[in-house]
Design an enzyme around this catalytic site. Structure first.
Site, short mmCIF file in Angstrom:
data_model
loop_
_atom_site.label_atom_id
_atom_site.label_comp_id
_atom_site.label_asym_id
_atom_site.label_seq_id
_atom_site.Cartn_x
_atom_site.Cartn_y
_atom_site.Cartn_z
N ARG A 195 39.98 25.15 38.29
CA ARG A 195 40.86 24.42 37.39
C ARG A 195 40.35 22.99 37.24
NH1 ARG A 195 44.22 27.85 40.40
NH2 ARG A 195 45.83 28.93 39.22
N TYR B 4 41.45 27.53 28.42
CA TYR B 4 41.50 28.55 29.45
C TYR B 4 40.50 29.64 29.09
CZ TYR B 4 45.48 26.01 31.08
OH TYR B 4 46.28 25.00 31.56
N ARG C 289 48.07 30.53 31.19
CA ARG C 289 48.87 29.88 30.14
C ARG C 289 48.76 30.64 28.81
NH1 ARG C 289 50.87 24.62 30.66
NH2 ARG C 289 52.04 25.36 28.87
N ARG D 258 43.94 19.81 30.40
CA ARG D 258 43.84 20.86 31.41
C ARG D 258 42.90 21.95 30.98
NH1 ARG D 258 45.85 22.09 36.34
NH2 ARG D 258 45.65 24.09 35.41
N GLU E 1 43.21 24.65 45.65
CA GLU E 1 44.57 24.99 45.22
C GLU E 1 45.35 25.54 46.41
OE1 GLU E 1 46.33 25.04 42.21
OE2 GLU E 1 44.71 23.89 41.29
N ARG F 59 28.84 16.27 37.18
CA ARG F 59 27.92 15.13 37.29
C ARG F 59 26.54 15.42 36.71
NH1 ARG F 59 29.83 15.23 42.55
NH2 ARG F 59 31.60 13.89 42.85
N CYS G 37 36.83 17.09 44.02
CA CYS G 37 37.15 18.50 44.20
C CYS G 37 38.22 18.66 45.28
CB CYS G 37 35.93 19.29 44.65
SG CYS G 37 34.64 19.42 43.43
#
Length: 121
Positions: free
Chosen positions: A89, A107, A115, A6, A77, A62, A74
């Site tokens: 993200r 992050y 986080r 992540r 959220e 890419r 893509c």
């Protein structure tokens, strides 16, 4: 074994240049921190908050040398009140021998607020 890696970052404003530069920086940092080669990547999902729409972040992925054929998608959220704005993200599915505990999630910028528990691991 396939593991999820992540990452997230933020941009200062919804401009194509910011989206592409920060997405590439995030993906390359995730790859470096986890010793990921493009051929180890099964797929990448990139999501943005709904206030981002100037460019597809997948274009940045890419455009990275040797990442041309990595499947990238893509999406947006959920638009949750109080959520962090201008956030990109990444969820990278990677073939690896690492345990979940050994994966380094990344992050950057304001996204470190998502986080803070992972900052000192």
């Amino acid at each position: 074994m396939i593991r999820g890696v992540r990452g997230a970052t933020t941009i200062p404003e919804d401009l194509s240049s910011h989206i592409l530069i920060e997405t590439e920086k995030l993906v390359l940092t995730m790859a470096k921190e986890n010793n990921i080669r493009p051929e180890d990547v099964a797929s990448v999902i990139v999501s943005t908050t709904t206030d981002i729409g100037a460019a597809f972040p997948a274009k940045a992925v890419r455009s990275i040398p040797d990442w041309t054929y990595v499947p990238v998608m893509c999406t947006h959220e959920m638009d949750v009140p109080g959520a962090i704005n201008l956030c990109i993200r990444v969820l990278m599915q990677v073939n690896t021998e690492k345990t979940q505990r050994d994966i380094h999630h990344v992050y950057l910028n304001e996204a470190i607020k998502l986080r803070p528990d992972l900052l000192n691991i």
